[in-house]
Enzyme design. Structure first.
Site, PDB file in Angstrom:
ATOM      1  N   CYS A  95       1.081  -1.659   0.229  1.00 36.31           N
ATOM      2  CA  CYS A  95      -0.354  -0.134  -0.213  1.00 36.31           C
ATOM      3  C   CYS A  95       1.067   1.382   0.516  1.00 36.31           C
ATOM      4  CB  CYS A  95      -0.611  -0.516   1.665  1.00 36.31           C
ATOM      5  SG  CYS A  95      -1.495   1.310   1.082  1.00 36.31           S
ATOM      6  N   ASP A 129      -9.486  -3.441  -5.667  1.00 35.08           N
ATOM      7  CA  ASP A 129      -9.761  -2.418  -4.878  1.00 35.08           C
ATOM      8  C   ASP A 129      -9.836  -1.058  -5.046  1.00 35.08           C
ATOM      9  OD1 ASP A 129      -7.663  -1.301  -3.469  1.00 35.08           O
ATOM     10  OD2 ASP A 129      -5.345  -1.908  -4.022  1.00 35.08           O
ATOM     11  N   HIS A 137      -7.910  -5.311  -2.063  1.00 34.26           N
ATOM     12  CA  HIS A 137      -6.668  -3.909  -1.733  1.00 34.26           C
ATOM     13  C   HIS A 137      -6.378  -5.009   0.103  1.00 34.26           C
ATOM     14  CE1 HIS A 137      -4.405  -0.403  -0.363  1.00 34.26           C
ATOM     15  NE2 HIS A 137      -4.370  -0.832   0.687  1.00 34.26           N
TER      16      HIS A 137
END
Lengths: 362, 144
Positions: free
Chosen positions: A152, A307, A336
């Site tokens: 991320c 995502d 995600h």
């Protein structure tokens, strides 16, 4: 006294029609899961701390296992939520999988910032913490080269770090659902619009941006399903023990967030979401221009189809911006978080990363 | 003959959720995309921040009056410790690097190599001596 009345109530329920009894049992189980049962254990892969700085800790995993891969891997986590999502539970842990495959795995955990860390900038994390952690890893593993994996926002930070440190022996870079292009960040672009979102006032007032605020923004992406969905799911499948265990693990992680240091937040929202500086070679870190084209390491860039935090269109443009000859963009059919935990992650993501690393470390 | 179903609050809740999501999901998404929503959210945030700022100022003023440290003051003590730790870390790094670069380290390494070499040679000599002592002596016939 309470116990005996519950017992009496249970006895009374035994005489009730089957349908009502089962409904009652389900209610009891759900309330037990939500209120009585202890929180599940997380981050169970054996590890040792090899370096600390302020709240940050550098972990080395399963040191007693034989390391067959000569290039160690350092995982860089985001400044949002806690990194144990990478080592959630035995059998659903990227770290456990990689170490079992003979990789020498390290993790840089930023820790939970306190009010005294409100002035920390991305510059500090990228230029003071990350280079030191890389050196520590190289020394601890007695290796000449290193692989970095950023998840991320950690991936975005890793790309900046790699671009600013061409002198370091970074052989491989893995980015997992990391946003690089912020020209269209979906609903976030709307909500963080400069004209309406008073970023400076927010940072100046709160200092540390509370986790609840960041969580609110994430939940707002799909408010009904993110707020009620998990509880409906639990209610629906409470008879399935494996599901309940996973549910508890995920809920623990989702609600176990950390605050965001104000100055870093000012940069993250202002210079990335509002001005998209990284991809346009406009980002300055402590007076140094960040140019992604400097990156020459082997790159595996992973995006997730479903995502809505780092959409594939935000992830993919990195590959065009870097100079690496060996670069792969891989699209997973996950979300995600499910890119790193859950059945699909175990079956696809873990072997993909392990094999790619082995292949590119020879 | 129809069977009367008993009331199940969970099923009702799930039903309400699914219907709401199906009916309102799209409408909510459309609303969330609207500029007016961003504007409203921004305004709400600014109002909240103004309130929070007021509360913080009042709390700080009160704490000063009663001779109690504010959050900022406690944090500045913590910052001093963090800075100190940072300096220790810098020193550690310097020492580690110096040790690595140090000529003495190289010399010790060479010395270690030489000792290992001698050790191997001694080992060999010992082995040869052992062979000599355990080997049976020449027979009487051979002596003649």
């Amino acid at each position: 006294m309470v116990y005996s009345s519950v017992q009496e109530w249970d006895k009374w329920m035994d005489g009730m029609p089957e349908e009502l009894k089962s409904s009652y049992e389900r209610f009891k189980r759900v309330s037990d899961v939500l209120t009585v049962e202890p929180e599940p254990k997380v981050g169970q892969t054996p590890k040792e701390v090899i370096w600390t700085k302020n709240k940050a800790k550098l972990y080395r995993y399963q040191t007693t296992l034989k390391k067959t891969n000569k290039v160690p891997i350092l995982m860089i986590y985001a400044l949002i939520n806690k990194p144990y999502i990478l080592d959630l539970t035995p059998g659903s842990s990227l770290i456990e999988y990689l170490t079992n495959e003979g990789h020498d795995v390290y993790l840089l955990d930023w820790g939970t910032p306190g009010f005294e860390d409100r002035h920390m900038k991305l510059d500090d994390y990228i230029l003071d913490y990350m280079p030191r952690a890389v050196k520590k890893v190289l020394r601890a593993s007695d290796a000449k080269e290193i692989s970095l994996l950023g998840y991320c926002m950690g991936g975005t930070m890793t790309s900046i770090f790699a671009a600013l440190h061409p002198e370091l022996p970074i052989r491989n870079l893995i980015f997992m659902t990391s946003p690089f292009d912020f020209s269209d960040a979906g609903l976030y672009s709307n909500w963080l619009d400069k004209r309406y979102f008073n970023l400076d006032k927010l940072v100046d007032t709160v200092g540390l941006v509370p986790f609840e605020m960041i969580d609110f923004g994430n939940k707002l992406l799909s408010p009904i399903s993110n707020t009620y969905g998990p509880y409906i799911g639990l209610m629906d499948r409470v008879d399935n023990e494996a599901f309940v265990e996973n549910w508890k693990l995920m809920q623990k992680w989702l609600n176990d967030g950390i605050p965001f240091p104000g100055e870093a937040y000012r940069q993250w929202i202002g210079e990335f979401y509002q001005e998209n500086k990284l991809l346009n070679d406009e980002l300055m870190i402590r007076g140094r221009k960040v140019q992604l084209s400097v990156i020459q390491a082997n790159v595996l860039n992973i995006a997730a189809k479903r995502d809505n935090i780092a959409a594939p269109k935000q992830v993919e443009p990195l590959n065009a911006a870097i100079s690496s000859k060996n670069k792969t963009f891989h699209l997973m059919d996950t979300g995600h978080v499910s890119v790193v935990v859950g059945r699909k992650a175990v079956q696809e993501t873990y072997p993909l990363i392990a094999n790619w690393l082995t292949e590119n470390s020879k | 003959m129809s069977q009367t179903k008993l009331f199940d609050p969970f099923t009702m809740w799930k039903d309400i959720y699914e219907r709401t999501e199906a009916t309102w999901g799209e409408v909510i998404q459309e609303t969330l995309k609207k500029e007016s929503f961003s504007e409203g959210m921004g305004q709400t945030l600014t109002n909240n921040l103004q309130y929070q700022e007021l509360v913080t100022k009042m709390t700080e003023a009160y704490l000063k009056q009663v001779n109690m440290p504010t959050r900022g003051e406690i944090a500045s003590v913590a910052s001093l410790i963090v800075n100190l730790e940072g300096k220790v870390d810098d020193l550690e790094e310097k020492i580690e690097e110096d040790t690595l670069k140090n000529e003495l380290g190289k010399e010790i390494g060479q010395l270690k190599k030489a000792v290992t070499h001698i050790d191997k040679k001694v080992e060999k000599v010992l082995e040869m001596l052992e062979e000599l002592t355990t080997k049976p002596g020449p027979s009487a016939k051979e002596k003649q």
